[in-house]
Design an enzyme around this catalytic site. Structure first.
Site, PDB file in Angstrom:
ATOM      1  N   CYS A 194       6.916  -6.551   7.454  1.00 57.07           N
ATOM      2  CA  CYS A 194       7.731  -5.624   8.862  1.00 57.07           C
ATOM      3  C   CYS A 194       8.330  -6.861   9.112  1.00 57.07           C
ATOM      4  CB  CYS A 194       7.265  -4.849   9.071  1.00 57.07           C
ATOM      5  SG  CYS A 194       8.250  -3.970   9.947  1.00 57.07           S
ATOM      6  N   CYS A 244      -0.626   6.667  10.025  1.00 65.35           N
ATOM      7  CA  CYS A 244       0.403   5.492  10.354  1.00 65.35           C
ATOM      8  C   CYS A 244      -0.186   4.425  11.341  1.00 65.35           C
ATOM      9  CB  CYS A 244       0.957   6.069  11.276  1.00 65.35           C
ATOM     10  SG  CYS A 244       1.867   8.268  11.104  1.00 65.35           S
ATOM     11  N   GLY A 303       6.737  -1.738   6.236  1.00 63.30           N
ATOM     12  CA  GLY A 303       8.480  -1.742   6.338  1.00 63.30           C
ATOM     13  C   GLY A 303       9.362  -1.182   7.251  1.00 63.30           C
ATOM     14  N   GLU A 304      10.596  -1.949   7.183  1.00 64.81           N
ATOM     15  CA  GLU A 304      11.557  -0.720   7.950  1.00 64.81           C
ATOM     16  C   GLU A 304      12.554  -0.339   6.445  1.00 64.81           C
ATOM     17  OE1 GLU A 304      12.623   0.759  10.054  1.00 64.81           O
ATOM     18  OE2 GLU A 304      14.086   1.424   9.900  1.00 64.81           O
ATOM     19  N   SER A 314      11.757   6.955   8.004  1.00 61.40           N
ATOM     20  CA  SER A 314      11.459   6.619   9.039  1.00 61.40           C
ATOM     21  C   SER A 314      12.514   5.555   9.679  1.00 61.40           C
ATOM     22  CB  SER A 314       9.580   6.910   9.391  1.00 61.40           C
ATOM     23  OG  SER A 314       9.823   7.034  10.201  1.00 61.40           O
ATOM     24  N   CYS A 328       6.854  -4.415  16.131  1.00 61.68           N
ATOM     25  CA  CYS A 328       6.375  -3.621  17.341  1.00 61.68           C
ATOM     26  C   CYS A 328       4.498  -3.331  17.351  1.00 61.68           C
ATOM     27  CB  CYS A 328       6.684  -1.921  16.495  1.00 61.68           C
ATOM     28  SG  CYS A 328       7.998  -1.839  15.882  1.00 61.68           S
ATOM     29  N   GLU A 364       0.895  -1.275  -0.079  1.00 63.01           N
ATOM     30  CA  GLU A 364       0.103   0.429   0.093  1.00 63.01           C
ATOM     31  C   GLU A 364       0.738   1.284  -0.251  1.00 63.01           C
ATOM     32  OE1 GLU A 364      -3.709  -1.510   2.221  1.00 63.01           O
ATOM     33  OE2 GLU A 364      -2.301  -1.390   3.803  1.00 63.01           O
ATOM     34  N   CYS A 378       3.597   8.724   0.618  1.00 61.48           N
ATOM     35  CA  CYS A 378       4.082   8.002   1.837  1.00 61.48           C
ATOM     36  C   CYS A 378       4.509   6.340   1.115  1.00 61.48           C
ATOM     37  CB  CYS A 378       2.607   7.799   3.040  1.00 61.48           C
ATOM     38  SG  CYS A 378       3.522   6.413   4.478  1.00 61.48           S
ATOM     39  N   SER A 393      11.378   6.846  15.313  1.00 62.19           N
ATOM     40  CA  SER A 393      10.549   6.377  16.215  1.00 62.19           C
ATOM     41  C   SER A 393      10.714   5.945  16.963  1.00 62.19           C
ATOM     42  CB  SER A 393       9.798   5.196  15.364  1.00 62.19           C
ATOM     43  OG  SER A 393       9.456   5.503  14.083  1.00 62.19           O
ATOM     44  N   LEU A 394      10.674   6.961  18.241  1.00 62.56           N
ATOM     45  CA  LEU A 394      10.883   6.758  20.001  1.00 62.56           C
ATOM     46  C   LEU A 394      10.549   5.537  20.606  1.00 62.56           C
ATOM     47  CD1 LEU A 394      13.492   7.657  20.792  1.00 62.56           C
ATOM     48  CD2 LEU A 394      12.467   9.179  21.959  1.00 62.56           C
ATOM     49  N   ASN A 395       9.338   7.224  20.618  1.00 60.10           N
ATOM     50  CA  ASN A 395       7.299   5.877  20.908  1.00 60.10           C
ATOM     51  C   ASN A 395       7.636   5.815  22.731  1.00 60.10           C
ATOM     52  OD1 ASN A 395       6.529   6.034  18.651  1.00 60.10           O
ATOM     53  ND2 ASN A 395       7.035   4.487  18.455  1.00 60.10           N
ATOM     54  N   ASN A 409      -3.242   5.407  16.774  1.00 59.57           N
ATOM     55  CA  ASN A 409      -4.573   4.916  15.832  1.00 59.57           C
ATOM     56  C   ASN A 409      -4.996   3.504  16.612  1.00 59.57           C
ATOM     57  OD1 ASN A 409      -4.586   7.730  13.888  1.00 59.57           O
ATOM     58  ND2 ASN A 409      -2.414   7.201  13.147  1.00 59.57           N
ATOM     59  N   CYS A 469       1.474  -1.787  15.872  1.00 52.93           N
ATOM     60  CA  CYS A 469       1.870  -1.308  13.963  1.00 52.93           C
ATOM     61  C   CYS A 469       0.690  -2.648  13.896  1.00 52.93           C
ATOM     62  CB  CYS A 469       2.722  -1.880  13.814  1.00 52.93           C
ATOM     63  SG  CYS A 469       2.776  -0.800  12.216  1.00 52.93           S
TER      64      CYS A 469
HETATM   65  N1  SAH Z   1       9.446   1.062  10.620  1.00 51.17           N
HETATM   66  C1  SAH Z   1       9.127   3.226   9.474  1.00 51.17           C
HETATM   67  C2  SAH Z   1       8.394   2.849   9.363  1.00 51.17           C
HETATM   68  C3  SAH Z   1       7.127   2.678   9.178  1.00 51.17           C
HETATM   69  S1  SAH Z   1       6.708   3.197  10.475  1.00 51.17           S
HETATM   70  C4  SAH Z   1       9.337   3.238  11.476  1.00 51.17           C
HETATM   71  O1  SAH Z   1       9.519   2.573  12.624  1.00 51.17           O
HETATM   72  O2  SAH Z   1       9.695   4.897  11.439  1.00 51.17           O
HETATM   73  C5  SAH Z   1       5.746   4.857  10.184  1.00 51.17           C
HETATM   74  C6  SAH Z   1       5.077   5.505  11.685  1.00 51.17           C
HETATM   75  O3  SAH Z   1       4.008   5.328  11.932  1.00 51.17           O
HETATM   76  C7  SAH Z   1       5.986   5.252  12.865  1.00 51.17           C
HETATM   77  O4  SAH Z   1       6.580   6.462  13.337  1.00 51.17           O
HETATM   78  C8  SAH Z   1       5.086   4.382  13.571  1.00 51.17           C
HETATM   79  O5  SAH Z   1       5.952   4.854  15.279  1.00 51.17           O
HETATM   80  C9  SAH Z   1       4.228   4.678  12.946  1.00 51.17           C
HETATM   81  N2  SAH Z   1       3.090   3.708  14.597  1.00 51.17           N
HETATM   82  C10 SAH Z   1       3.098   2.381  13.578  1.00 51.17           C
HETATM   83  N3  SAH Z   1       1.724   2.441  14.142  1.00 51.17           N
HETATM   84  C11 SAH Z   1       1.392   2.833  14.679  1.00 51.17           C
HETATM   85  C12 SAH Z   1      -0.382   3.186  14.848  1.00 51.17           C
HETATM   86  N4  SAH Z   1      -1.166   1.754  15.393  1.00 51.17           N
HETATM   87  N5  SAH Z   1      -0.753   4.740  15.630  1.00 51.17           N
HETATM   88  C13 SAH Z   1      -0.093   5.286  15.492  1.00 51.17           C
HETATM   89  N6  SAH Z   1       1.312   5.728  14.963  1.00 51.17           N
HETATM   90  C14 SAH Z   1       1.851   3.696  14.559  1.00 51.17           C
END
Ligand code: SAH
Length: 349
Positions: free
Chosen positions: A118, A340, A167-168, A199, A122, A98, A111, A221-223, A297, A125
């Protein structure tokens, strides 16, 4: 029927300019023909050698016997209420990926996905749920943009590129770098490197390598504000903990005066209390960066919940009080699972 056997002819959309020059030279042709072909592929959207009228008929005929031009095929386009669009694309081997088109004030961002599925796992995700299928080739990364630009009648003018889809990107390093070269080359799509962002979930050695190889925007992506929370959410943190990650980030040269972005998904009861905000302030002290806060999300079956607006506001305010640039990102395309972490390559199948 979709053939699942690999086509042995080289796909010209997989080549960088240097590789195209090598290929053309090996055929005994002038080097500048490579640039002509690149222009046809990227700037005219040619999907057939017949289009390439600056090449002789004989050469076109020869090329069509020894090479091919292949890019993802559009299966379906969905449009959100907020005008975000999500495209389902089919790859040569029948896999689906997608891409998302996101509207801005005076801009459109595409995007792009960099892998089918992937492997990073995480916990928040949706893409992670389907596991890893394979790396995308350069032609399948740039091809998402080329196919939509040249084949989708309602495709807007695309101004920015983010590699934040499925994907990463840094786990598919070589192909992603080749794709970026073709997206930013004068003979390719001609995007400025300031308009391209990768990213990553935090593959520290590849961050350092990327900084040496190519000059584009980086988002990480720190989180989470500490290793324990982050390792629970993102297994990659066990391999590259925060100290190692932040050290790699400090070594990353950003184009011009731009700053590295940390993305931070706010998850209720997990990482967005007042205490978490204070820990984050301490963690990022002295780090040249800006913060993108994203409210989680949720997706069907999502184990985490999004926080209340009050929690979000309090978290953001603490960062602002400590002079961080902390922007609350409005998620777009949630109603069509285009936001995302919601991409699955299945259109909810
Ligand atoms: N693998 C890469 C790119 C894909 S994810 C990465 O990790 O950055 C792209 C972004 O979506 C990342 O910042 C990730 O933290 C965010 N993301 C993933 N799942 C999400 C969710 N359920 N709600 C909001 N953001 C999310």
């Amino acid at each position: 029927m979709i053939s699942r056997t690999e086509n042995p002819l080289p796909n010209l959309l997989d080549f960088t300019l240097e590789e195209m020059e090598e290929f053309i030279s090996s055929l005994g042709k002038e080097k500048f023909r490579a640039r002509q072909i690149m222009k046809w592929l990227y700037q005219s959207g040619s999907a057939s050698f017949d289009d390439m009228t600056t090449l002789s008929c004989d050469f076109r005929e020869k090329l069509s016997r020894i090479a091919r031009i292949s890019r993802p095929q559009i299966v379906k386009i969905q449009e959100s209420k907020d005008t975000t669009m999500k495209a389902l694309l089919r790859l040569e081997d029948g896999l689906f990926i997608e891409s998302v088109l996101i509207p801005g004030k005076n801009s459109w961002t595409i995007c792009l996905s960099t892998q089918a599925g992937c492997a990073m796992d995480c916990k928040f995700c949706l893409t992670a749920r389907q596991g890893f299928k394979r790396n995308l080739k350069p032609s399948e990364i740039t091809g998402q943009l080329i196919t939509l630009k040249y084949e989708m009648p309602q495709c807007p003018e695309i101004t920015n590129i983010v590699m934040m889809g499925m994907g990463e990107p840094l786990a598919n390093y070589d192909n992603v770098v080749k794709a970026i070269k073709n997206l930013t080359s004068d003979f390719g799509m001609g995007f400025s490197n300031r308009k391209v962002t990768v990213s990553t979930c935090g593959l520290a050695p590849q961050i350092i390598r990327l900084g040496r190889d190519i000059c584009i925007n980086l988002a990480v992506s720190l989180n989470a504000p500490d290793d324990e929370t982050r390792s629970n959410l993102m297994p990659v943190n066990k391999k590259y903990p925060l100290k190692v990650l932040l050290d790699a980030c400090r070594q990353y040269p950003m184009p011009g005066r731009r700053m590295l972005t940390f993305e931070y998904i706010l998850m209720d009861g997990i990482n967005c209390s007042v205490r978490d905000a204070k820990k984050l302030v301490a963690l990022l002290k002295g780090q040249r960066c800006k913060l993108n806060l994203i409210v989680l999300n949720e997706y069907p079956g999502s184990p985490f919940k999004s926080p209340s607006p009050k929690t979000v506001e309090a978290f953001q305010q603490i960062l602002l009080d400590h002079h961080f640039t902390a922007i609350l990102r409005k998620s777009k395309g949630r109603d069509i699972l285009a936001a995302c972490g919601q991409l699955s390559g299945s259109f909810g199948k």
